[in-house]
Enzyme design. Structure first.
Site, PDB file in Angstrom:
ATOM      1  N   THR A   1      -2.928   5.834  -4.399  1.00 15.70           N
ATOM      2  CA  THR A   1      -1.799   6.573  -3.821  1.00 15.70           C
ATOM      3  C   THR A   1      -0.507   6.302  -4.582  1.00 15.70           C
ATOM      4  O   THR A   1       0.271   7.229  -4.836  1.00 15.70           O
ATOM      5  CB  THR A   1      -1.617   6.194  -2.344  1.00 15.70           C
ATOM      6  OG1 THR A   1      -1.508   4.765  -2.224  1.00 15.70           O
ATOM      7  CG2 THR A   1      -2.819   6.649  -1.525  1.00 15.70           C
ATOM      8  N   THR A   2      -0.273   5.041  -4.935  1.00 16.21           N
ATOM      9  CA  THR A   2       0.954   4.717  -5.672  1.00 16.21           C
ATOM     10  C   THR A   2       0.924   5.352  -7.058  1.00 16.21           C
ATOM     11  O   THR A   2       1.936   5.889  -7.533  1.00 16.21           O
ATOM     12  CB  THR A   2       1.109   3.194  -5.790  1.00 16.21           C
ATOM     13  OG1 THR A   2       1.117   2.613  -4.484  1.00 16.21           O
ATOM     14  CG2 THR A   2       2.400   2.845  -6.504  1.00 16.21           C
TER      15      THR A   2
ATOM     16  N   ASP B   1      -9.172   0.676   1.455  1.00 13.32           N
ATOM     17  CA  ASP B   1      -9.113   1.194   0.082  1.00 13.32           C
ATOM     18  C   ASP B   1     -10.412   0.905  -0.664  1.00 13.32           C
ATOM     19  O   ASP B   1     -10.952   1.772  -1.371  1.00 13.32           O
ATOM     20  CB  ASP B   1      -7.930   0.564  -0.676  1.00 13.32           C
ATOM     21  CG  ASP B   1      -6.587   1.097  -0.196  1.00 13.32           C
ATOM     22  OD1 ASP B   1      -6.577   2.069   0.581  1.00 13.32           O
ATOM     23  OD2 ASP B   1      -5.554   0.533  -0.597  1.00 13.32           O
TER      24      ASP B   1
ATOM     25  N   ASP C   1       0.847  -1.185   0.000  1.00 15.00           N
ATOM     26  CA  ASP C   1       0.000   0.000   0.000  1.00 15.00           C
ATOM     27  C   ASP C   1       0.888   1.243   0.000  1.00 15.00           C
ATOM     28  O   ASP C   1       1.650   1.474   0.945  1.00 15.00           O
ATOM     29  CB  ASP C   1      -0.909  -0.009   1.231  1.00 15.00           C
ATOM     30  CG  ASP C   1      -1.875   1.159   1.249  1.00 15.00           C
ATOM     31  OD1 ASP C   1      -2.657   1.312   0.296  1.00 15.00           O
ATOM     32  OD2 ASP C   1      -1.834   1.943   2.216  1.00 15.00           O
TER      33      ASP C   1
END
Length: 550
Positions: A89-90, A382, A56
């Site tokens: 997010t990545t 998520d 994550d």
């Protein structure tokens, strides 16, 4: 004339830009291998030996020991993405790093940073516009798509082995807490983790689990068809608000005081009995004598329930939290099919479940080890975020790198209409977006060039939802394969990545104090850098802190 102290450090011009770009790219590179269904995990070890195993992006960046101020600005991109939409997010960080990499090449070609920033802003605005035009509508009734969205958010994470089961639970939970006006607050979905069993044994409780036990062993373990009372007070004799001293000269007077206290407690319990309460949750304490009377009446009581528990119980059971027992009425009670004390993961807790139309629910997640359960919890968070976002926005996009490939194609055409050197920046922006399908291919062990060529060919032919299947290496229709994600996840990632990149590119002077412990003004009156500047000096030497964390 000497302006800065001898201990200060200053980096200006292209050196400052290069330093900041390098720091930003290093952050992006650290999480890049985690992207996609075949992304790898990171093991983060802290100074005390604590271990976190995850892929994550925001968790990795939060746990890493990053000193460089420019690098921390990229970390903020992931945190903003997490807060706003719960996923991507990545993606946001990788795009930001690639935008900086493309900008570095333009700066080396003597394109001014301000020109690049302007071109990036134009490209970002156009990208958001194009995505909005191509987004697919989805409604709350389209359960299949909602489950696909939840499942996509879990792909590549520890929960993937049971993602179909978990996706159903996530959609059930979000739809349960959805208000009549369509608003969704995922705080009303509590998550409890239990070490033991498999991930597939996870379940949804239509109600609330309270981390408390009944106050008296003589109270029932389980109450069926329970009327639930919520009292934000204490079942105790009220003390005077002023200091007072009472002199007792006769034992009979003492007995009168005790009898009066007992009478008050009995009246409190009788008030609950009269309105038909079977279960009572109390915000403060419960006197021992009151516990005895409650047990006699067969009422299950819980004391010192947290405000958050009382609020969730109110949403779940339909009860109203009362502050004065004299005001409690039958209409203030809620209802639950069962309320009982059960063992979960070795701890005794109160289960309030079987609630019809519960507006507060609990997900119980299971896994073989603590690390597995923690990673499943992150995946569920998520998924909850993306389903909530989808219900709010009503728009989705195909995954698998399809939106980025399409945007790169469209933005290159758009660049022709942009005058001046900003055209170069728009083209660089288009190239940067292709880092997502390229990274998906690399992490899947595929040839990134071949994959990109195949993707471009499909999109040139008008297939907008053509994306990369990381398992087979084929370019397929993502919508048909059920790989979709909310529109807002993608637009937020592009916008926040652009803003961070632009902010770093516009910095041409970095001044750091040499005294990292200093700050403010000393007794001698010499000016020093404020404490906030100290951290920059430590980070200018590189990103050593990051290496220690990985």
């Amino acid at each position: 004339m000497i302006v800065l102290s001898e201990d200060s450090q200053r980096t200006s011009g292209k050196d400052a830009q290069s330093m900041n770009i390098t720091a930003g790219k290093a952050v992006a590179e650290s999480v890049r291998t985690t992207l996609g269904p075949k992304g790898m995990d990171k093991m983060l070890v802290d100074s005390s030996g604590g271990v976190v195993v995850t892929n994550d992006g925001v968790t990795i960046l939060k746990e890493m020991d990053i000193d460089h101020p420019a690098a921390n600005m990229i970390v903020e991109v992931s945190e903003t993405q997490e807060d706003e939409v719960g996923d991507g997010t990545t993606t946001a960080v990788v795009i930001a790093g690639e935008l900086l990499d493309q900008a570095e090449e333009l700066i080396d070609s003597d394109v001014h940073a301000t020109t690049i920033a302007q071109g990036y802003r134009q490209a970002s605005a156009k990208a958001s516009e194009l995505l909005a035009e191509k987004a697919i509508d989805v409604s709350a009734e389209d359960r299949e798509t909602l489950e696909q969205i939840a499942s996509t958010a879990m792909t590549g994470k520890g929960a993937e082995s049971a993602r179909d089961t978990l996706a159903k639970l996530v959609v059930d939970a979000v739809l349960a807490v959805r208000d009549d006006d369509g608003a969704v607050d995922t705080d009303n979905v509590s998550v409890e983790t239990v070490v033991g069993g498999s991930i597939g044994n996870s379940e949804l409780i239509e109600g609330v689990i309270v981390d408390k036990e009944r106050v008296d062993d003589n109270m029932p373990y389980m109450v069926e068809d329970a009327n639930v009372a919520l009292y934000d007070g204490a079942l105790e004799v009220q003390e005077t608000e002023i200091d007072a001293e009472v002199n007792v000269t006769d034992p009979d007077q003492l007995q009168q005081f005790l009898d009066q206290e007992e009478k008050q407690l009995r009246e409190m319990v009788d008030q609950l009995v009269d309105v038909g309460a079977d279960v009572v949750f109390v915000g403060d304490g419960i006197d021992d004598m009151a516990q005895h009377y409650l047990a006699q009446e067969g009422i299950l009581a819980v004391r010192r329930a947290k405000d958050s528990d009382l609020k969730r119980l109110a949403r779940s059971t339909g009860a109203r939290v009362v502050a004065n027992l004299d005001d409690v009425e039958a209409d203030d009670l809620g209802f639950a099919g069962s309320v009982g004390q059960k063992d979960i993961g070795g701890d005794e807790r109160i289960f309030v479940e079987d609630v019809e139309d519960a507006k507060s629910v609990t997900l119980v997640l299971r896994g073989g080890t603590e690390h597995v359960v923690d990673e499943v919890e992150r995946a569920i968070e998520d998924s909850l975020g993306v389903v909530r976002t989808t219900l709010q926005e009503g728009k989705v996009l195909p995954g698998g790198g399809a939106p980025e490939t399409e945007l790169a194609l469209e933005l290159r055409d758009f660049a022709d209409s942009v005058g001046g050197r900003e055209q170069l920046a728009v083209e660089a922006f288009a190239d940067a977006l292709e880092v997502i399908p390229r990274t998906l291919a690399e992490n899947a062990g595929l040839d990134p060039i071949d994959s990109l060529v195949d993707l471009r060919a499909k999109h040139d032919g008008g297939q907008f939802d053509a994306g990369l299947d990381a398992y087979t290496g084929d370019v397929v229709a993502m919508e048909e394969d059920g790989v979709v994600e909310p529109l807002r996840v993608k637009t937020q990632a592009i916008e926040s990545a652009t803003e961070a990149a632009v902010m770093l590119l516009r910095i041409d002077d970095v001044i750091a104090a040499g005294d990292l412990k200093g700050g403010g003004t000393d007794d001698g009156g010499d000016d020093e850098m404020p404490p906030g500047g100290g951290g920059m000096g430590g980070g200018m030497g590189g990103m050593g802190g990051m290496g220690g964390a990985m």
